[in-house]
Design a protein around this motif. Structure first.
Motif: not given
Length: 405
Positions: A242-255
């Protein structure tokens, strides 16, 4: 036979509500001792019910009991309700204790004076109304200053309840100045009847919201238990995902970068075989503590399975991840684990590091690279940190697999 809702009948219903909810709170508190304040609320309900019984016995018992003690008991009951709610929610309101004590003493004194020295029903109504309103305002103030209450529907309902009841008694206070003083409080009019209804509203809604909040807290605990590894106290794989899902979404949005570290204890099976699983479990707990103590608060560490652990480092690239992994490797190698008088161990751990790449379609690709890097660390002799990079990692992994005996 029609029931006439006169003052005595309404007092009886409030008494019954208070008795049922009071005993219910005591029973709930006994079954759920972890919740503080619920027993205090139950005592408050019983005092309100007892006060209503004494009020209903007007003209049948001494005025001191049916007027002074009855009204004082009701106010003490209200104080205990909001005080129990404060304890339940961990609310600390400055000066609450002396304010509450002052309200109770003032009401008792005014009731005594307006009963025996200046007998006046209207003055007693005014005194009780303004003190009741002040008590409810104290309850509302405590929850208004408790930020968490604004984020939960039950907390909002309690704030609204205290404010509405307080507003009603303030209205009753001012309205009494324009009414003809009743000869008998038992026939004091519709506002006095509504005061009993307001008391029922207070008892029912406060108990309902308390059980609602307790249920939410129990549900949150169960949800947290489902996310925690019982042996080490770390997150389990489900929570890590779950934490990785959130962090991956953030990385895709902001790099924004993030790194994943996979690690496990070297030759851990030997520990279990030689000393038993109880020692092995303690070693895992000590290693988990080492990981937790040497990462940032917003980093995530989880038990992946067996002696394997995984870390999520938001905002860090591979180079920074390597620094963290090396620090953890060195700390593990330098830590001597003593268990009882017979066991003294010095262990090592291997670490594989990988970071998010913009070409990754899902975060599991980063995890896969970290897992391959961990395998390389094991293959290269253990007790080391390895990063295989992004482009050539699959080739190196295949080469290592092909040379495996």
């Amino acid at each position: 036979m029609a029931i006439q809702l006169d003052f005595r009948t309404l007092s009886l219903t409030l008494m019954l509500f208070s008795l049922v909810f009071g005993l219910g709170m005591f029973a709930y508190s006994r079954e759920h001792a972890k919740f503080s304040g619920i027993r205090t609320m139950g005592a408050g309900y019983l005092l309100i019910g007892g006060g209503c019984v004494l009020l209903g016995l007007r003209h049948f018992i001494y005025d001191f009991v049916s007027i002074v003690l009855a009204n004082t008991a009701i106010i003490i009951g209200v104080v205990l309700i909001y005080r129990g709610l404060f304890r339940f929610r961990g609310i600390s309101l400055r000066h609450e204790r002396w304010l509450s004590t002052t309200l109770v003493l003032v009401l008792a004194a005014l009731m005594y004076v307006y009963t025996f020295h200046i007998p006046d029903v209207n003055l007693r109504i005014q005194a009780f109304s303004i003190v009741f309103a002040a008590a409810c305002l104290i309850g509302a103030t405590g929850f208004l200053r408790h930020r968490e209450s604004h984020n939960r529907m039950a907390g909002k309902m309690l704030i609204a309840m205290f404010l509405l009841v307080s507003a009603f008694f303030i209205f009753r206070f001012f309205r009494s100045f324009y009414e003809v003083p009743p000869e008998d409080f038992m026939n004091a009019g519709w506002l006095s009847a509504l005061a009993i209804v307001a008391g029922e509203f207070l008892v029912i809604l406060s108990s309902f919201c308390t059980i609602w909040m307790a249920s939410d807290e129990l549900q949150d605990e169960l949800s947290e238990i489902a996310r925690i590894d019982p042996l080490t106290g770390l997150y389990n794989r489900r929570a890590f995902d779950e934490c990785c899902d959130i962090e991956f979404s953030r990385a895709q949005r902001s790099g924004a970068p993030f790194a994943i570290i996979m690690c496990d204890l070297d030759h851990f099976k030997r520990v279990n075989d030689r000393y038993g699983h109880h020692v092995g479990d303690e070693v895992l707990r000590r290693f988990a503590n080492t990981l937790k103590e040497h990462i940032r608060k917003h980093d995530v560490v989880a038990r992946f399975g067996g002696e394997e652990f995984v870390l999520l480092l938001p905002g860090k690239d591979t180079e920074q991840g390597l620094e963290v992994a090396e620090k953890l490797r060195a700390k593990t190698a330098d830590t001597q684990i003593t268990i009882g008088d017979d066991v003294c161990l010095t262990l090592s751990a291997s670490f594989g590091v990988a970071h998010y790449d913009s070409s990754d379609r899902e975060w599991s690709a980063v995890l896969h690279r970290a897992d391959n890097a961990l395998y390389a660390a094991k293959k290269q002799g253990r007790n080391r940190v390895v990063d295989l990079g992004t482009e050539n990692q699959s080739v190196q992994a295949e080469q290592m697999l092909s040379t495996q005996p």
